[in-house]
Scaffold this active site. Structure first.
Site, PDB file in Angstrom:
ATOM      1  CG  HIS A 158       2.633   5.916   7.077  1.00 21.93           C
ATOM      2  ND1 HIS A 158       1.719   6.528   6.265  1.00 21.93           N
ATOM      3  CD2 HIS A 158       2.126   4.687   7.331  1.00 21.93           C
ATOM      4  CE1 HIS A 158       0.707   5.693   6.019  1.00 21.93           C
ATOM      5  NE2 HIS A 158       0.928   4.574   6.662  1.00 21.93           N
ATOM      6  CG  ASP A 181       3.315   8.780   3.546  1.00 19.39           C
ATOM      7  OD1 ASP A 181       3.483   8.304   4.684  1.00 19.39           O
ATOM      8  OD2 ASP A 181       3.446   8.100   2.505  1.00 19.39           O
ATOM      9  CG  ASP A 183      -2.960   3.964   5.891  1.00 19.41           C
ATOM     10  OD1 ASP A 183      -1.907   3.925   6.541  1.00 19.41           O
ATOM     11  OD2 ASP A 183      -3.034   3.648   4.689  1.00 19.41           O
ATOM     12  CD  GLU A 242       3.178   2.642   4.306  1.00 20.88           C
ATOM     13  OE1 GLU A 242       3.142   1.407   4.325  1.00 20.88           O
ATOM     14  OE2 GLU A 242       2.272   3.325   3.779  1.00 20.88           O
ATOM     15  CD  GLU A 243      -0.083   4.892   2.215  1.00 17.45           C
ATOM     16  OE1 GLU A 243       0.013   3.900   1.476  1.00 17.45           O
ATOM     17  OE2 GLU A 243      -0.753   4.880   3.269  1.00 17.45           O
ATOM     18  CG  ASP A 256       0.605   1.646   8.530  1.00 17.60           C
ATOM     19  OD1 ASP A 256      -0.450   2.259   8.347  1.00 17.60           O
ATOM     20  OD2 ASP A 256       1.514   1.570   7.688  1.00 17.60           O
ATOM     21  CG  HIS A 316      -4.475   2.330   0.782  1.00 18.86           C
ATOM     22  ND1 HIS A 316      -3.484   1.631   0.147  1.00 18.86           N
ATOM     23  CD2 HIS A 316      -3.924   2.800   1.921  1.00 18.86           C
ATOM     24  CE1 HIS A 316      -2.386   1.679   0.871  1.00 18.86           C
ATOM     25  NE2 HIS A 316      -2.627   2.382   1.964  1.00 18.86           N
TER      26      HIS A 316
HETATM   27 ZN   LIG Z   1      -0.367   2.978   6.362  1.00 19.86          ZN
END
Ligand SMILES: [Zn+2]
Ligand SMILES: *[C@@H]1O[C@H](CO)[C@@H](O)[C@H](O)[C@H]1NC(C)=O
Ligand SMILES: *[C@@H]1O[C@H](CO)[C@@H](O)[C@H](O)[C@H]1NC(C)=O
Ligand SMILES: *[C@@H]1O[C@H](CO)[C@@H](O)[C@H](O)[C@H]1NC(C)=O
Ligand SMILES: *[C@@H]1O[C@H](CO)[C@@H](O)[C@H](O)[C@H]1NC(C)=O
Length: 507
Positions: A131, A133, A164, A198-199, A227, A477
């Site tokens: 992903h 995003d 990520d 994804e997020e 991921d 994150h």
């Molecule tokens: Zn991720």
């Protein structure tokens, strides 16, 4: 002259020489192919880092639903599609419509990229999911560098999305492009599925996978996701399972309005007292879940599995200390890992309707909703768990003879995922890791829920593997997310070696 520039010029020259040389042995791969691939990746590393920098600079935040971020997301997907086209892939940017927000606003969902490269009938086909995003990030949140400016400090590449998941996606692309630069036939057919939501819960992904099951995914033998992270700073890992989650709400209601404890205290069954008793009946102080039958379907522990935990590189003391926890429920690494990965756990998350501001208000809440969830493991079944939970809470509630009303519901039931670690791609990954890192990987699971692995396994019915590149301290994150240059570059080599190993197993 800037020494870094000098290094770059020298490496491009060497790369060119290698490239010319590569053309001469394109028909039959020489024994030294792996070395050539690795050498090329080493020489190209500044260029690879620059591309990561270009991608990190795109603020592809999918969490904050604003037109500006959506434009950035769509731009990110277009840049990736273009990169894949330049590799020679056929690329389909699938329009997945728009998203209606609660405030009436409608925002576009970024397209999902389906790309393919090569269709040799004798080669295995491996599909990479990633992903593009990212989570929100702002300098003011405590970042030490600009989050969207990839910044290298002591070999660490700081930037939102670095680990990520932009870094791993690019590592896969770097591996493919290295074969091409050396004019080597790709040993496997490659497919990509890249999303931009994804997020934000992978809106539209499952539907597309379902729709493309017999078209794009037909012929796919393996699915690789990169991921997540290692559990170590230096030792690579392969992930073969994740826990699921069943999330419950339990409402206890007397009436919609609150009461004053001076006027009603003493003559009511108070909803909060009922709820606290209900929540208190779920798990004991040693972490054991008290719901009858809950452990019935938990897979039994084999010797083979037991041995896996022993060799995992986790310093329990450091982990405990850095978590600022005085004592865990278990004292050994093995017990801790097993209770994170292969046994269920029950967590109480909160109470809606509770008086939770500072102060000493004498309220009796009229209606409260407790929230808790159970992390599911093989071979637990969410619908069986739902029945067990409801039955247990009804039983506890009825014994209180309360005049209140109770309602339990399971608002989320995501099953666990477990792969067969004897599948060819797991073997290929282990061999590639041994080649690149000189060690066997940690065979790990993830205690949290990553629905995408199970979605692929269930819908497509093919082997799924998570092959992470990031180190345990990458801070996905969180503020100051990074990927180490070493992980990014050795990770690109790992993917290249993985293609060769996978092809060998198919010969
Ligand atoms: Zn991720
Ligand atoms: C324990 O953690 C604290 C901060 O989280 C750190 O300052 C300290 O050095 C750590 N001690 C050990 C022995 O790792
Ligand atoms: C879960 O259990 C239900 C019966 O309660 C059954 O119908 C269903 O097929 C099971 N699901 C799985 C994935 O085993
Ligand atoms: C609930 O009521 C039953 C009989 O009506 C009684 O035996 C029992 O002790 C009561 N339980 C509580 C917790 O008050
Ligand atoms: C994997 O293979 C080994 C040896 O062939 C066997 O002992 C083991 O049970 C297998 N494990 C799984 C999960 O199938």
């Amino acid at each position: 002259m800037d020494p870094k520039l000098g290094r770059m010029a020298a490496s491009s020259l060497l790369a060119l020489l290698l490239l010319l040389e590569g053309g001469m042995f394109s028909s039959s791969p020489p024994a030294g192919l792996l070395e050539k691939l690795f050498q090329y990746i080493d020489l190209q590393q500044d260029a690879f880092v620059q591309t990561l920098k270009d991608w990190v600079a795109i603020e592809s935040d999918s969490v904050q639903p604003t037109p500006r971020f959506r434009r950035e997301l769509c731009r990110m997907m277009a840049v990736a599609a273009d990169k894949l086209r330049r590799l020679g892939a056929s690329v389909d940017s699938v329009d997945t419509g728009s998203q209606q927000l609660p405030d009436g606003q409608s925002l576009p969902i970024p397209p999902i990229i389906l790309a393919e490269l090569g269709n040799g009938p004798k080669k295995p086909t491996v599909c990479f999911y990633g992903h593009l995003d990212v989570q929100p990030a702002a300098r003011g949140d405590g970042w030490l560098t600009e989050p969207y400016v990839l910044t290298e400090v002591d070999g660490k590449l700081y930037g939102r999305g670095a680990t990520d998941n932009k870094g791993p996606v690019l590592a896969w692309i770097n591996a493919v492009s290295t074969f091409q630069a050396l004019e080597q036939d790709l040993p496997v057919n490659i497919k990509f599925i890249l999303e931009g939501m994804e997020e934000a819960g992978s809106v539209a992904l499952e539907e597309l996978v379902q729709k493309e099951k017999d078209r794009f995914f037909s012929g796919v033998d393996y699915i690789v996701i990169s991921d997540n992270l290692w559990v170590s700073r230096r030792k690579p890992a392969v992930t073969y399972g994740t826990r699921g989650n069943s999330y419950f709400t339990v409402e206890v209601k007397c009436r919609d309005q609150d009461f004053h404890s001076g006027t009603f205290g003493g003559i009511l069954n108070e909803p909060m007292a009922d709820l606290v008793a209900l929540l208190g009946s779920l798990v004991d102080s040693s972490g054991h879940i008290l719901i009858p039958g809950i452990y019935d379907h938990v897979a039994s522990l084999t010797e083979e599995e037991k041995n896996i935990y022993k060799s995992i590189d986790l310093d329990l003391e450091e982990y405990r200390n850095s978590s600022q926890v005085k004592k865990f429920l278990f004292d050994t690494k093995e017990e801790v890992l097993m209770h994170l990965w292969r046994y269920p756990s029950l967590s109480i998350h909160g109470i809606e309707g509770a008086f939770d501001e500072p102060g000493a208000k004498t309220v009796i809440p009229g209606r409260v909703v407790g929230k808790f969830s159970i992390r599911l493991v093989p071979h637990m079944n969410a619908s069986v768990v739902e029945k067990q939970v409801k039955h247990h809470l009804e039983d506890v509630f009825s014994k209180r003879n309360s005049s209140n009303q109770m309602a339990v519901s399971m608002v989320l039931g995501l099953p666990p995922w477990i792969a067969n670690i004897n599948d060819s791609q797991y073997l290929a990954a282990k061999r590639a890791i041994r080649t690149v890192f000189g060690t066997d990987p940690d065979m790990i699971r993830d205690g949290s829920t990553i629905p995408i692995a199970r979605i692929f396994q269930e819908i497509i019915g093919k082997s799924v593997m998570m092959l992470p590149l990031g180190a345990v301290d990458d801070g996905e994150h969180s503020q100051n997310e990074k990927i180490n240059r070493w992980n990014y570059i050795e990770g690109s080599k790992l993917f290249a070696a993985f293609f060769l190993e996978l092809a060998k197993l198919h010969e």
